[in-house]
Design an enzyme around this catalytic site. Structure first.
Site: not given
Length: 496
Positions: A114, A256, A258, A260
């Site tokens: 993340s 961010d 990834d 999401d």
């Protein structure tokens, strides 16, 4: 020769712990053996609940940090060892691989850390019907798995398999939004995309251009950049203000690592807080019921826009569990977090078009929905923000603070009866916030003061950090209160 390992013991010995929907740790600790074992524990649990067996496909994707390809290979090896068929989805956003898995009715895995720095990584697991929730996590911890003799003395695969060609899951994820909102939904808008090292950077540009926007690409990096949508770095704030002025942009979009968690700025380059973006998105979509953590802005309740609101602990599994409960009594429900990740629990129907539910954190939807609504109203984003009740939040963190020190501080503050707790937190924070009138221990310690200020302290669940969330009647007050509160906490943990 095989060896049997206990997942709970492996967590302790490796230092790679389960957090939100998966495991995270230092890259040096995330050996192939650890990643292989955790994947086996996930699939064994999926077998026990009837979602996996030999011959079942499992989707896997990852973010752009350097360690991700190796970890993907270790997880893929585990899938094959368990008799599964690996669906390699390449390097795409977490919600894209999750949507593919949900659509196929198969489990999925996302290798990502993340927003945390590149010396750490993680593995996020999804059931065939939604994110892994806390009961699933406990069941995975309880597994014992048999590992084949395929690892060297350092816990690395002796002969890792070569990477396979990726399945295209990006096209369907892009179409999810272009089909629902329409090809001219953002026509006439000039939008910047802060690409940095976000895995969804090209996909986000494709979505926006598919909706008719004029897009300027900004700040692309081939070195991993740990963009945290809850604690935006000063340099990213400066970049956004400069870009907004230089290119005369209506907004800047980013995510961010990834992709999401969203990061959206208004026309001045001022980044919106994720919890405010969640309110605006839910309003734009006409959502009736909302689940959100206790850390999020109380403008949600003050807006009067929603029939039911449930406050939860921080983390998407808790939000999704509460959201699922809301679906029993509401026509539409969603969840969102302070980081901006938006979870759509029910389909949205508009002009004979349907946006299917996506019960996992997504960055694209809240940014797109709010921009579409701003265009419909003929108003800049700052105007939509100004119409919300005047409550403002700010968050920051103390990094590299051992979790046991954070927990010890909170235990000390929360000891005794209600009056004792209020007196103790007033003594600690009274000089900067006033008299404490109430507190909430749903997740960490959230304190309300007679000034209207709120200070919320919470140890991070996946890193040695103590997060501080503050809320006040102005942006400046929320920010200054945060700085002062963290300084008091630093002194207390050093002394304590």
């Amino acid at each position: 020769m095989t060896q049997t390992v206990s997942i709970s013991h492996l967590m302790e010995s490796s230092g790679v712990a389960f957090g939100t929907s998966g495991a995270r740790g230092r890259v040096v600790d995330m050996t192939d053996l650890v990643c292989f074992a955790y994947t086996c524990s996930f699939l064994q649990h999926m077998t026990q609940i009837g979602q996996f067996s030999a011959g079942v496909h499992v989707a896997i994707a990852g973010d752009l940090r350097p360690s991700t390809p190796r970890i993907i290979a270790a997880c893929a090896a585990a899938i094959r060892a368990m008799g599964g068929i690996c669906d390699p989805c390449g390097f795409v956003p977490s919600p894209a691989v999750a949507a593919y898995g949900f659509g196929k009715g198969i489990p999925s895995i996302m290798v990502t850390g993340s927003h945390i720095p590149a010396d750490r990584n993680g593995i996020k697991f999804n059931r065939a019907d939604g994110e892994v929730l806390k009961p699933d996590e406990m069941a995975m911890r309880a597994q014992e798995v048999s590992l084949p003799d395929v690892f060297d003395q350092q816990g690395m695969l002796k002969t890792p398999d070569a990477a396979e060609p990726a399945i295209d899951v990006a096209t369907a994820y892009i179409a999810r939004y272009t089909d629902f909102f329409g090809s001219d939904a953002l026509s006439g808008l000039k939008l910047g995309v802060y690409e940095h090292s976000a895995v969804g950077r090209d996909i986000l540009v494709a979505i926006l251009e598919g909706l008719g926007a004029q897009v300027t690409r900004l700040g692309r990096s081939e070195i991993f950049v740990p963009v945290d949508t809850e604690a935006v770095r000063p340099e990213d704030q400066d970049l956004a203000h400069g870009w907004a002025a230089e290119f005369d942009l209506d907004a800047i979009l980013s995510t961010d690592g990834d992709s999401d968690r969203p990061l959206l700025s208004d026309e001045t380059g001022t980044w919106l807080r994720g919890d405010v973006l969640g309110i605006l998105c839910a309003q734009a979509l006409g959502i009736e019921a909302i689940a959100t953590p206790v850390s999020c802005n109380t403008a949600l309740e003050l807006s009067g826009s929603f029939d039911e609101i449930r406050r939860t602990r921080i983390g998407s599994p808790y939000v999704i569990e509460a959201m699922n409960g809301l679906l029993d009594g509401s026509a539409s429900a969603c969840g969102y977090e302070a980081n901006g990740g938006f979870i759509l629990g029910s389909p949205i129907v508009r002009e004979q078009r349907t946006l299917p539910a996506l019960p996992t954190r997504d960055a694209a939807l809240p940014m797109i929905a709010v921009l579409v609504e701003a265009k419909r109203q003929g108003a800049p984003l700052s105007t939509l923000l100004a119409r919300l009740p005047a409550r403002f939040t700010f968050s920051d963190r103390i990094q590299e603070l051992p979790t046991d020190l954070s927990q010890a501080l909170l235990a000390k503050l929360q000891a005794g009866n209600e009056d004792e707790v209020l007196a103790r937190v007033t003594q600690m924070f009274g000089a900067i916030a006033g008299t404490a009138t109430a507190f909430d221990t749903t997740d960490g310690l959230r304190i309300t003061f007679d000034s209207g200020d709120i200070i919320h302290l919470r140890p991070s669940g996946n890193a040695p950090e103590l997060r501080c969330y503050t809320e006040a009647a102005s942006t400046e007050r929320a920010a200054s209160l945060n700085v002062q509160a963290l300084e008091i906490v630093r002194e207390a943990t050093l002394v304590g």
